[in-house]
Design a protein around this motif. Structure first.
Motif, mmCIF file in Angstrom:
data_model
loop_
_atom_site.group_PDB
_atom_site.id
_atom_site.type_symbol
_atom_site.label_atom_id
_atom_site.label_comp_id
_atom_site.label_asym_id
_atom_site.label_seq_id
_atom_site.Cartn_x
_atom_site.Cartn_y
_atom_site.Cartn_z
ATOM 1 N N HIS A 272 0.813 -1.215 0.000
ATOM 2 C CA HIS A 272 0.000 0.000 0.000
ATOM 3 C C HIS A 272 0.849 1.269 0.000
ATOM 4 N N ARG A 273 2.185 1.128 0.004
ATOM 5 C CA ARG A 273 3.047 2.310 0.050
ATOM 6 C C ARG A 273 3.198 2.984 -1.307
ATOM 7 N N ALA A 274 2.949 2.243 -2.381
ATOM 8 C CA ALA A 274 3.241 2.761 -3.717
ATOM 9 C C ALA A 274 1.989 2.735 -4.580
ATOM 10 N N ASP A 281 -6.132 4.058 -2.251
ATOM 11 C CA ASP A 281 -6.468 4.160 -0.827
ATOM 12 C C ASP A 281 -6.929 5.568 -0.469
ATOM 13 N N ARG A 282 -6.251 6.586 -1.012
ATOM 14 C CA ARG A 282 -6.642 7.962 -0.716
ATOM 15 C C ARG A 282 -8.040 8.248 -1.255
ATOM 16 N N THR A 287 -14.001 8.769 -0.225
ATOM 17 C CA THR A 287 -15.366 8.272 -0.413
ATOM 18 C C THR A 287 -15.999 7.896 0.918
ATOM 19 N N LEU A 288 -15.238 7.221 1.779
ATOM 20 C CA LEU A 288 -15.761 6.831 3.089
ATOM 21 C C LEU A 288 -16.020 8.055 3.962
ATOM 22 N N VAL A 295 -12.096 7.063 9.250
ATOM 23 C CA VAL A 295 -11.165 6.043 8.771
ATOM 24 C C VAL A 295 -9.869 6.103 9.573
ATOM 25 N N LEU A 296 -9.456 4.962 10.111
ATOM 26 C CA LEU A 296 -8.165 4.828 10.793
ATOM 27 C C LEU A 296 -7.337 3.816 10.021
#
Length: 330
Positions: A272-274, A281-282, A287-288, A295-296
């Motif tokens: 998930h770093r790249a 993810d962003r 959206t959430l 979101v945590l």
């Protein structure tokens, strides 16, 4: 007679993940290593075999571009890293800066203005050397994804990799499958190694059909078990659960969902770093958030290092949601 060269030699040296990790972190400035059977995102997993390593790695976004454009992107990325990591107690971050050399003085001015220290009129090789050293004293390892099926797409990436090696960067070329030993691949296949993958148990290859903790995520299983044991948090969270969001009724699946308090906890591995996962993810967080969810995000490394602290962070978010609106914490 078919004169087509074989796609690979009889065998490439096969290295276990921990040995490959040592080879990668041991690369010196200007050195190169080609890894077969692994994509760039997998390098993070490999390097996690050495959690206290002293060097970092930058996954290069090569894509289908010219060599010049790829190199400019590398310089942009390094400048962004310098901006993010400029030490606050460095004399370049505040006056006086008269004693600094010209590049560092100009870089400090950019940092104070919140700008990445990127100077496009500067000679590319000189700027590359300064940025590389400003990120880390020995420079981060550059990790490249090389297309094993198209020489036309691979060639500019290989040329950019070679340029960076000539100018002092340690480089790792990754190819998900071995390419044919012809141009341009012949320039990076000397000394190539393969990742030795141990067989995976059936549980690691099983995709769970319901909302239980994902079978392939040890971190998710540990957190789920810890939440179930906690008298205050037990029963609040669903694992691997779909969340209805957005005007079109999209239902992204999240790691942990607290429906009662509209909380989402995501547990992120190194992949998930790249990009593209980082950007995705962003967007998911946006959206959430706009759908009313808090979101945590926790990393697998944080959970492995201190599970009780991870649970306390989740508890703090739950307490925040439980608190009546307008009430502040003491």
């Amino acid at each position: 007679m078919d004169a087509t060269p074989p796609s690979r030699p009889a065998s490439w040296p096969r290295l276990a993940p921990e040995i490959l990790a040592q080879r990668i972190v041991g690369l010196t400035r200007g050195a190169r290593l080609t890894v077969l059977g692994l994509g760039p995102d997998g390098i993070g997993d490999i390097l996690d075999e050495i959690p206290e390593r002293s060097c970092g790695a930058l996954l290069v976004a090569g894509e289908d571009r010219s060599t010049a454009v790829i190199l400019d992107r590398v310089l942009d990325d390094l400048a962004d890293l310098v901006l993010a990591g400029w030490p606050p107690d460095d004399p370049g971050a505040s006056a006086p800066i008269a004693s600094l050399d010209p590049w560092r003085k100009a870089a400090a001015k950019c940092v104070r203005a919140g700008l990445a220290p990127r100077f496009r009129r500067m000679a590319r090789d000189l700027e590359f050397a300064r940025l590389l050293g400003a990120v880390e004293p020995a420079g981060p390892i550059l990790v490249w994804e090389v297309d094993p099926a198209s020489g036309a797409r691979a060639a500019p990436v290989i040329e950019a990799l070679e340029w960076c090696a000539r100018h002092g960067a340690a480089n790792v070329a990754t190819l998900c499958v071995p390419p044919p030993p012809v141009a341009p691949y012949d320039r990076i296949l000397y000394g190539a190694v393969e990742l030795a993958r141990p067989p995976r148990a059936a549980g690691a290859r099983f995709i769970a059909p319901a909302t239980g903790a994902h079978h392939a995520s040890a971190a998710e299983q540990r957190v789920a078990a810890a939440l179930a044991r906690d008298a205050d948090l037990a029963g609040l969270f669903l694992c691997n659960a779909p969340v209805p969001v957005g005007p079109w009724g999209a239902r992204p699946r999240v790691d942990l969902l607290c429906p009662a308090h509209r909380i989402v906890v995501e547990l992120d591995g190194p992949e998930h770093r790249a990009e593209p996962k980082f950007g995705a993810d962003r967007h998911r967080d946006f959206t959430l958030l706009t759908s009313g969810y808090l979101v945590l995000r926790l990393t697998n490394a944080q959970i492995a290092a201190d599970l009780p602290l991870a649970i306390e962070k989740i508890r703090a978010v739950v307490d925040l949601r439980r608190r009546p609106r307008g009430e502040t914490s003491r």
